[in-house]
Scaffold this active site. Structure first.
Site, PDB file in Angstrom:
ATOM      1  N   ARG A  80       1.179  -1.352  -0.660  1.00  0.00           N
ATOM      2  CA  ARG A  80       0.193   0.150  -0.235  1.00  0.00           C
ATOM      3  C   ARG A  80       0.855   1.340   0.385  1.00  0.00           C
ATOM      4  O   ARG A  80       0.691   2.378  -0.537  1.00  0.00           O
ATOM      5  CB  ARG A  80      -1.002   0.279   1.273  1.00  0.00           C
ATOM      6  N   LYS A 183      -2.459   6.581   0.659  1.00  0.00           N
ATOM      7  CA  LYS A 183      -3.057   7.172   2.878  1.00  0.00           C
ATOM      8  C   LYS A 183      -1.476   8.281   3.097  1.00  0.00           C
ATOM      9  O   LYS A 183      -0.649   7.917   3.217  1.00  0.00           O
ATOM     10  CB  LYS A 183      -2.177   5.935   3.360  1.00  0.00           C
TER      11      LYS A 183
HETATM   12  N1  PLP Z   1      -9.651   4.551   6.633  1.00  0.00           N
HETATM   13  C1  PLP Z   1      -8.353   5.132   6.895  1.00  0.00           C
HETATM   14  C2  PLP Z   1      -8.997   6.779   6.090  1.00  0.00           C
HETATM   15  C3  PLP Z   1      -7.221   4.957   7.993  1.00  0.00           C
HETATM   16  O1  PLP Z   1      -6.675   6.088   7.943  1.00  0.00           O
HETATM   17  C4  PLP Z   1      -7.177   3.748   8.044  1.00  0.00           C
HETATM   18  C5  PLP Z   1      -5.962   3.530   8.641  1.00  0.00           C
HETATM   19  O2  PLP Z   1      -5.099   3.168   8.498  1.00  0.00           O
HETATM   20  C6  PLP Z   1      -8.317   2.610   7.037  1.00  0.00           C
HETATM   21  C7  PLP Z   1      -9.171   3.230   6.715  1.00  0.00           C
HETATM   22  C8  PLP Z   1      -7.866   1.422   7.512  1.00  0.00           C
HETATM   23  O3  PLP Z   1      -7.290   0.645   7.386  1.00  0.00           O
HETATM   24  P1  PLP Z   1      -5.957  -0.055   7.327  1.00  0.00           P
HETATM   25  O4  PLP Z   1      -6.953  -1.669   8.395  1.00  0.00           O
HETATM   26  O5  PLP Z   1      -5.625  -0.742   6.652  1.00  0.00           O
HETATM   27  O6  PLP Z   1      -5.411  -0.170   9.211  1.00  0.00           O
HETATM   28  C1  COI Z   2      -4.018   3.441  11.656  1.00  0.00           C
HETATM   29  O1  COI Z   2      -5.284   2.807  11.560  1.00  0.00           O
HETATM   30  O2  COI Z   2      -3.252   2.779  11.364  1.00  0.00           O
HETATM   31  C2  COI Z   2      -4.400   4.267  11.282  1.00  0.00           C
HETATM   32  O3  COI Z   2      -3.402   5.260  10.685  1.00  0.00           O
HETATM   33  C3  COI Z   2      -5.354   5.546  11.869  1.00  0.00           C
HETATM   34  C4  COI Z   2      -5.125   6.747  12.082  1.00  0.00           C
HETATM   35  C5  COI Z   2      -4.293   6.884  12.938  1.00  0.00           C
HETATM   36  C6  COI Z   2      -4.504   7.590  11.149  1.00  0.00           C
END
Ligand code: PLP
Ligand code: COI
Length: 339
Positions: A80, A183
């Site tokens: 990612r 991200k």
């Molecule tokens: N959506 C956003 C905007 C986020 O910041 C996050 C955190 O990483 C997620 C979704 C969830 O992604 P993940 O499950 O890969 O942490």
């Molecule tokens: C995460 O779930 O790792 C995130 O990045 C969410 C937030 C702390 C930005």
């Protein structure tokens, strides 16, 4: 080091002993460096400061029931981050370099990995920034990739207890053809006003709708949204949400426990048909949602009528946590055990 109160850790910055860095210059990545400094020195015209060339990741390491430390789905985070690099034209961190630096950062800070059963974990924050000086709007030529870690508690203070969220229409987090799918810091900057207002108004986070029509659920603050309807796990399909690795894992687990999985547009009105709703992500894990307020229409959707997470969310949560902590078999090779 003073003893750490693992049970009461907030989700926040925690100083540890070391972080790990690697610089990209003249078209190639250099050697991995270890430092105890919390500071970065860079050019005042660095592209991360002026033109937002910045991407980060969020992942976790857990101490398992067997005392072994497990990192969850590291390769997915590496991939990612490469997508984020493509999205805003930064140098890509090779997957093996990403893995080596993450493992190194964890190993150098082993004493900060919370013990099993304390409800805490080691949060891992890989960060990639453009450090080369440019004044014209163009991608930089130099980058710094670094990884720091720190012990954290639940992102929402409620932990696995249900939270309230608020639907907003007067702010967008990301445009359909913008950078919502990667991200990068700009998405979070764009979410701050809605998020802070939601907190002031008594909500854990704001729920953003699709920026184009404002008809469909997009993102639940810093997490993906899901709803449970009968035997079906439903989660938004959108070009402007971050493809959550937690959500991807929950979809798989859901199928394995016999649920149907639907990734599709989720109209706001469908909220009244869900038995359970939740937000999912690395930081949030699963945060069950007990109430969703529509800020514009005043409509309130209620879930978790007994004040507790619903049975399906609970089952998904326990399975996911079990894989991360070694109480459930890791049948898909999702965890990396630190040797
Ligand atoms: N959506 C956003 C905007 C986020 O910041 C996050 C955190 O990483 C997620 C979704 C969830 O992604 P993940 O499950 O890969 O942490
Ligand atoms: C995460 O779930 O790792 C995130 O990045 C969410 C937030 C702390 C930005």
């Amino acid at each position: 080091m003073n003893t750490i109160d693992w049970k009461n850790l907030p989700f926040g910055y925690f100083k540890t002993d070391y972080n790990v860095r690697c610089y990209y210059k003249d078209g190639k990545w250099g050697n991995i460096e270890v430092t105890d400094s919390e500071m970065i020195t860079m050019h005042m015209a660095a592209t991360c400061l002026h033109y937002g060339q910045e991407a980060f990741e969020g992942m976790k390491a857990f101490t398992g029931i067997d005392g072994k430390i497990r990192i969850f789905r590291m390769v997915e985070n590496a991939k990612r981050m490469q997508n984020s690099s493509k999205g805003i034209m930064m140098a890509e961190v090779p997957v093996p370099l990403f893995e080596e630096m993450v493992v190194k950062a964890v190993k150098l800070n082993l004493k900060y990995v919370p013990p099993y059963g304390e409800g805490a974990s080691l949060y891992i924050r890989p960060l990639l920034i453009g450090t080369g000086g440019e004044v014209g709007v163009k991608p930089g030529k130099e980058y710094l990739f670094m990884v720091f870690v720190g012990p954290v508690g639940p992102y929402f203070k409620e932990g696995f207890n249900p939270v309230k969220m608020q639907i907003v229409r007067d702010f967008d987090r990301a445009a359909p053809l913008g950078t919502g799918y990667v991200k990068v810091g700009g998405n979070y900057a764009a979410s701050l006003r809605a998020g802070e207002r939601a907190h002031k108004e008594g909500f854990a986070a704001s729920i953003f709708l699709d920026a184009c029509e404002k008809k469909y659920i997009d993102e639940a603050g810093p997490a993906n949204f899901f709803g449970i309807k009968g035997n079906t796990y439903i989660t938004p399909d959108s070009k402007s949400i971050l493809p959550s690795i937690t959500n991807m894992s929950l979809c798989k687990i859901a199928e394995e426990i016999g649920l149907k999985v639907e990734r599709r547009h989720v109209p706001v009105e469908e909220l009244s048909e869900f038995d359970e709703t939740g937000a999912c992500g690395t930081a949030a894990v699963i945060s069950p949602i007990c109430q969703i307020h529509d800020r514009d229409t005043g409509k309130v959707y209620n879930y978790c009528k007994d004040g507790k997470a619903g049975p399906v969310s609970t089952k998904l949560y326990l399975k996911l946590k079990g894989i991360q902590e070694g109480t459930e078999p890791d049948t898909h090779g999702w965890v990396t055990i630190i040797k």
